[in-house]
Design a protein around this motif. Structure first.
Motif: not given
Length: 170
Positions: A34-35, A39-40, A47-48
């Motif tokens: 998630v982080r 951040d990217g 996200w998938a």
């Protein structure tokens, strides 16, 4: 412990707690994903992966554990009953049992009964030491039923396996 549904078979929570522990451990790489996705640069693929990890590694095991914590199995003279919370989800009367199988599945002894539920639908009802701590009340009740109806075992190997289980053999 007895209730109006009969004798409650003790619950074994080891498998459920293992699922909770696995979800907690796998929450760490999920949080990192998630982080990393936050951040990217925004990427649908990142996200998938996060959604998939969250569903399969964290939520899935937690929901399965919740289900295992809520399942109860009861045995009385007339029937075998499984509840989920306060709701009866399966009830199989011993008079409607058509087959019994005894197996050691994934290191746990499992007694499986086939038959029809009160609505006439076909029902397969496994009771495993994976989630029940003591199969003895069910085994005692099945002993009485098997004296009356020895044809519940499909073959001689099943009868020998049952005799081995009842004599304390592993």
């Amino acid at each position: 412990m007895t209730t109006e549904l009969g004798t409650r078979l003790g619950r074994r929570n080891t498998l459920a707690w293992a699922m909770v522990a696995g979800a907690v451990v796998l929450a760490v790489p999920t949080a990192r994903a998630v982080r990393s996705a936050n951040d990217g640069p925004t990427s649908l693929g990142a996200w998938a992966v996060v959604v998939t990890m969250t569903l399969f590694f964290v939520l899935g095991p937690l929901l399965l554990a919740r289900g295992l914590f809520r399942i109860r199995v009861f045995v009385d003279e007339a029937a075998l009953t499984r509840t989920y919370g306060d709701r009866v989800v399966h009830r199989l009367e011993f008079s409607r049992v058509t087959r019994v199988r005894v197996r050691r599945e994934a290191y746990f002894l499992t007694i499986t009964l086939w038959g029809d539920d009160p609505q006439g639908r076909s029902l397969v009802f496994p009771v495993s030491k994976a989630y029940v701590s003591d199969l003895e009340p069910l085994a005692r009740r099945l002993d009485a039923e098997l004296v009356r109806r020895p044809d519940l075992f499909v073959d001689e190997a099943e009868r020998r396996r049952w005799a081995d289980v009842r004599s304390g053999g592993r």
